[in-house]
Design a protein around this motif. Structure first.
Motif, PDB file in Angstrom:
ATOM      1  N   ALA A 252      21.008 -24.668 -26.727  1.00  0.00           N
ATOM      2  CA  ALA A 252      22.066 -24.038 -25.925  1.00  0.00           C
ATOM      3  C   ALA A 252      23.370 -24.838 -25.851  1.00  0.00           C
ATOM      4  CB  ALA A 252      21.531 -23.715 -24.538  1.00  0.00           C
ATOM      5  N   THR A 253      23.724 -25.325 -24.660  1.00  0.00           N
ATOM      6  CA  THR A 253      25.032 -25.954 -24.471  1.00  0.00           C
ATOM      7  C   THR A 253      25.084 -27.400 -24.933  1.00  0.00           C
ATOM      8  OG1 THR A 253      24.497 -26.767 -22.258  1.00  0.00           O
ATOM      9  CG2 THR A 253      25.414 -24.556 -22.418  1.00  0.00           C
ATOM     10  N   GLY A 254      23.947 -28.059 -25.027  1.00  0.00           N
ATOM     11  CA  GLY A 254      23.940 -29.496 -25.267  1.00  0.00           C
ATOM     12  C   GLY A 254      24.010 -30.302 -23.981  1.00  0.00           C
ATOM     13  N   TRP A 255      24.275 -29.637 -22.865  1.00  0.00           N
ATOM     14  CA  TRP A 255      24.292 -30.324 -21.576  1.00  0.00           C
ATOM     15  C   TRP A 255      22.862 -30.620 -21.120  1.00  0.00           C
ATOM     16  CZ3 TRP A 255      27.887 -26.425 -18.536  1.00  0.00           C
ATOM     17  CH2 TRP A 255      29.163 -26.433 -19.114  1.00  0.00           C
ATOM     18  N   PHE A 256      22.679 -31.742 -20.439  1.00  0.00           N
ATOM     19  CA  PHE A 256      21.379 -32.026 -19.832  1.00  0.00           C
ATOM     20  C   PHE A 256      21.182 -31.169 -18.593  1.00  0.00           C
ATOM     21  CE2 PHE A 256      18.661 -34.460 -16.880  1.00  0.00           C
ATOM     22  CZ  PHE A 256      17.507 -34.548 -17.654  1.00  0.00           C
ATOM     23  N   SER A 257      22.260 -30.992 -17.827  1.00  0.00           N
ATOM     24  CA  SER A 257      22.175 -30.202 -16.601  1.00  0.00           C
ATOM     25  C   SER A 257      23.566 -29.791 -16.151  1.00  0.00           C
ATOM     26  CB  SER A 257      21.501 -31.025 -15.490  1.00  0.00           C
ATOM     27  OG  SER A 257      21.486 -30.303 -14.265  1.00  0.00           O
ATOM     28  N   ASP A 258      23.641 -28.662 -15.461  1.00  0.00           N
ATOM     29  CA  ASP A 258      24.897 -28.282 -14.803  1.00  0.00           C
ATOM     30  C   ASP A 258      24.796 -28.481 -13.289  1.00  0.00           C
ATOM     31  OD1 ASP A 258      23.198 -26.237 -14.102  1.00  0.00           O
ATOM     32  OD2 ASP A 258      24.359 -24.639 -15.079  1.00  0.00           O
ATOM     33  N   ASP A 259      23.752 -29.211 -12.869  1.00  0.00           N
ATOM     34  CA  ASP A 259      23.511 -29.467 -11.446  1.00  0.00           C
ATOM     35  C   ASP A 259      23.600 -30.966 -11.174  1.00  0.00           C
ATOM     36  OD1 ASP A 259      22.503 -29.865  -8.881  1.00  0.00           O
ATOM     37  OD2 ASP A 259      20.937 -28.349  -9.077  1.00  0.00           O
ATOM     38  N   PRO A 260      24.726 -31.446 -10.660  1.00  0.00           N
ATOM     39  CA  PRO A 260      24.900 -32.886 -10.456  1.00  0.00           C
ATOM     40  C   PRO A 260      23.983 -33.463  -9.391  1.00  0.00           C
ATOM     41  CG  PRO A 260      26.681 -31.678  -9.403  1.00  0.00           C
ATOM     42  CD  PRO A 260      25.900 -30.675 -10.191  1.00  0.00           C
ATOM     43  N   VAL A 261      23.603 -32.663  -8.423  1.00  0.00           N
ATOM     44  CA  VAL A 261      22.739 -33.136  -7.339  1.00  0.00           C
ATOM     45  C   VAL A 261      21.314 -33.348  -7.843  1.00  0.00           C
ATOM     46  CG1 VAL A 261      21.696 -32.480  -5.128  1.00  0.00           C
ATOM     47  CG2 VAL A 261      24.153 -32.133  -5.506  1.00  0.00           C
ATOM     48  N   GLU A 262      20.839 -32.416  -8.657  1.00  0.00           N
ATOM     49  CA  GLU A 262      19.484 -32.501  -9.193  1.00  0.00           C
ATOM     50  C   GLU A 262      19.247 -33.828  -9.909  1.00  0.00           C
ATOM     51  OE1 GLU A 262      16.971 -30.845 -13.004  1.00  0.00           O
ATOM     52  OE2 GLU A 262      19.154 -30.903 -12.913  1.00  0.00           O
ATOM     53  N   ILE A 263      20.189 -34.245 -10.740  1.00  0.00           N
ATOM     54  CA  ILE A 263      19.998 -35.462 -11.538  1.00  0.00           C
ATOM     55  C   ILE A 263      19.900 -36.681 -10.632  1.00  0.00           C
ATOM     56  CG2 ILE A 263      20.873 -36.854 -13.439  1.00  0.00           C
ATOM     57  CD1 ILE A 263      22.525 -34.455 -14.302  1.00  0.00           C
ATOM     58  N   VAL A 264      20.789 -36.776  -9.654  1.00  0.00           N
ATOM     59  CA  VAL A 264      20.764 -37.918  -8.731  1.00  0.00           C
ATOM     60  C   VAL A 264      19.457 -37.926  -7.937  1.00  0.00           C
ATOM     61  CG1 VAL A 264      21.857 -38.953  -6.705  1.00  0.00           C
ATOM     62  CG2 VAL A 264      23.273 -38.080  -8.584  1.00  0.00           C
ATOM     63  N   ASP A 265      19.036 -36.770  -7.450  1.00  0.00           N
ATOM     64  CA  ASP A 265      17.803 -36.701  -6.666  1.00  0.00           C
ATOM     65  C   ASP A 265      16.579 -37.094  -7.493  1.00  0.00           C
ATOM     66  OD1 ASP A 265      19.158 -35.920  -4.418  1.00  0.00           O
ATOM     67  OD2 ASP A 265      18.670 -33.788  -4.591  1.00  0.00           O
ATOM     68  N   MET A 266      16.585 -36.761  -8.771  1.00  0.00           N
ATOM     69  CA  MET A 266      15.425 -37.042  -9.618  1.00  0.00           C
ATOM     70  C   MET A 266      15.431 -38.446 -10.204  1.00  0.00           C
ATOM     71  SD  MET A 266      14.825 -33.481 -11.754  1.00  0.00           S
ATOM     72  CE  MET A 266      13.371 -34.134 -12.581  1.00  0.00           C
ATOM     73  N   TYR A 267      16.620 -38.951 -10.546  1.00  0.00           N
ATOM     74  CA  TYR A 267      16.684 -40.188 -11.329  1.00  0.00           C
ATOM     75  C   TYR A 267      17.520 -41.296 -10.688  1.00  0.00           C
ATOM     76  CZ  TYR A 267      14.575 -37.293 -14.900  1.00  0.00           C
ATOM     77  OH  TYR A 267      13.719 -36.464 -15.580  1.00  0.00           O
ATOM     78  N   GLY A 268      18.143 -41.001  -9.561  1.00  0.00           N
ATOM     79  CA  GLY A 268      18.952 -42.021  -8.903  1.00  0.00           C
ATOM     80  C   GLY A 268      20.363 -42.067  -9.457  1.00  0.00           C
ATOM     81  N   GLY A 269      21.119 -43.055  -9.001  1.00  0.00           N
ATOM     82  CA  GLY A 269      22.512 -43.170  -9.419  1.00  0.00           C
ATOM     83  C   GLY A 269      23.453 -42.476  -8.455  1.00  0.00           C
ATOM     84  N   GLN A 270      24.683 -42.360  -8.874  1.00  0.00           N
ATOM     85  CA  GLN A 270      25.729 -41.751  -8.042  1.00  0.00           C
ATOM     86  C   GLN A 270      26.874 -41.339  -8.949  1.00  0.00           C
ATOM     87  OE1 GLN A 270      27.642 -44.493  -5.319  1.00  0.00           O
ATOM     88  NE2 GLN A 270      27.892 -42.933  -3.742  1.00  0.00           N
ATOM     89  N   TRP A 271      27.428 -40.180  -8.714  1.00  0.00           N
ATOM     90  CA  TRP A 271      28.610 -39.752  -9.452  1.00  0.00           C
ATOM     91  C   TRP A 271      29.834 -40.524  -8.971  1.00  0.00           C
ATOM     92  CZ3 TRP A 271      28.401 -36.944 -13.745  1.00  0.00           C
ATOM     93  CH2 TRP A 271      27.246 -36.209 -13.979  1.00  0.00           C
ATOM     94  N   ALA A 272      30.771 -40.745  -9.881  1.00  0.00           N
ATOM     95  CA  ALA A 272      32.009 -41.450  -9.519  1.00  0.00           C
ATOM     96  C   ALA A 272      33.173 -40.824 -10.273  1.00  0.00           C
ATOM     97  CB  ALA A 272      31.899 -42.937  -9.856  1.00  0.00           C
ATOM     98  N   THR A 273      34.260 -40.612  -9.572  1.00  0.00           N
ATOM     99  CA  THR A 273      35.465 -40.074 -10.176  1.00  0.00           C
ATOM    100  C   THR A 273      36.672 -40.658  -9.461  1.00  0.00           C
ATOM    101  OG1 THR A 273      36.531 -38.042 -10.961  1.00  0.00           O
ATOM    102  CG2 THR A 273      35.646 -37.998  -8.711  1.00  0.00           C
ATOM    103  N   THR A 274      37.860 -40.239  -9.871  1.00  0.00           N
ATOM    104  CA  THR A 274      39.093 -40.716  -9.257  1.00  0.00           C
ATOM    105  C   THR A 274      40.233 -39.806  -9.686  1.00  0.00           C
ATOM    106  OG1 THR A 274      40.445 -42.711  -8.895  1.00  0.00           O
ATOM    107  CG2 THR A 274      39.807 -42.252 -11.156  1.00  0.00           C
TER     108      THR A 274
END
Length: 298
Positions: free
Chosen positions: A203-225
């Motif tokens: 399909a898209t090549g994306w792992f996920s279109d849900d940013p919350v799901e990834i953090v909840d499952m694997y940890g980490g934190q999104w960062a932008t500016t």
């Protein structure tokens, strides 16, 4: 402040979203830059490009959008107001094909300063992919979470993406976001991260279109500016990233360009005067990412 990523609204300073940090404080220390790139997964450099050259390049893209009927005909071209059909623009092709219409763009991303920086960072002569990925994102547009390796992983894994915004880009215009710690998601790197979109046709090549799901499952934190014209962010093939939604009526114009050591193997899809690019992806019925992730166990 709240921002939109896909279907989710995230609060800056929350569990899910924080601020990217600048590396301008160590810009003249190559070893410190290498260490930070390994630890953080990215380098944010303020004012790296010549601002006036970046803004000249922006006008090249706006003139192209205007010629294609994608700008609001009643607004000044320099405002970059999206036309009534809300259609974005993509100019992905070789530098040779871009040269005549977008010389200022190529002056920015192929500048001697860019080459000198990567040669110092990587420790030798470098090459840049001939194929370039400039684009204009319309209202509502965003990119899901992905590793770049799934699109260009047939050569060395030590390829680096430089994301360049071609205007000042506040958060609401759709900035790039890094998933901190995702360069250490070993199971994802060894499964999804080894995917090849032309070989596997997922399909898209994306792992996920849900940013919350990834953090909840694997940890980490999104960062932008918020970015300004002249800023760049540089990251490797296994740094998961996405973009915030463009919630404005103006185009977000940016580009992705790639750099690596000239001595290392290169993905043949992206070099030469006429790079073949993605030749099989999407040509036959594709597997959904959901199906693929189930198979991979991630």
């Amino acid at each position: 402040m709240k921002v939109q990523i896909g279907e989710h609204e995230l609060e800056m300073g929350s569990t899910y979203l924080t601020e990217l940090r600048s590396s301008n404080d160590i810009l003249n220390d190559t070893e410190a830059l290498r260490q930070r790139l390994q630890e953080d997964g990215y380098l944010l450099i303020r004012g790296f490009h010549d601002r006036e050259e970046v803004l000249e390049a922006r006008m090249e893209f706006l003139r192209s959008l205007q010629a294609a009927g994608k700008l609001d005909p009643d607004a000044p071209i320099e405002e970059g107001i999206i036309g009534p059909e809300n259609k974005g623009g993509m100019w992905g092709r070789s530098a040779a094909d871009l040269q005549e219409e977008f010389p200022h763009f190529l002056n920015v991303v192929n500048s001697p300063k860019v080459f000198s920086f990567f040669e110092q960072l990587l420790g030798g002569p470098i090459l840049t992919y001939d194929f370039k990925w400039p684009r204009a994102i319309a209202k509502g547009g965003n990119t899901g979470a992905h590793y770049d390796n799934v699109y260009m992983g047939r050569g060395t894994k030590n390829v680096y993406t430089m994301w360049t915004p071609f205007s000042d880009i506040p958060l609401e215009l759709g900035t790039l976001a890094m998933l901190l710690g995702s360069q250490n998601y070993e199971k994802i790197k060894q499964t999804y991260g080894q995917m090849d979109v032309d070989r596997d046709n997922v399909a898209t090549g994306w792992f996920s279109d849900d940013p919350v799901e990834i953090v909840d499952m694997y940890g980490g934190q999104w960062a932008t500016t918020a970015f300004e014209a002249g800023d760049v962010i540089i990251f490797g093939m296994f740094m998961m990233h996405a973009s915030l939604n463009n919630t404005t009526n103006r185009f977000r114009i940016s580009s992705d360009t790639r750099y690596q050591l000239a001595s290392e193997p290169v993905d043949e899809r992206w070099i030469g005067k006429k790079p073949k690019g993605h030749y099989a992806w999407g040509k036959t019925p594709s597997k959904s990412v959901k199906e693929a992730r189930k198979e991979w166990g991630v």
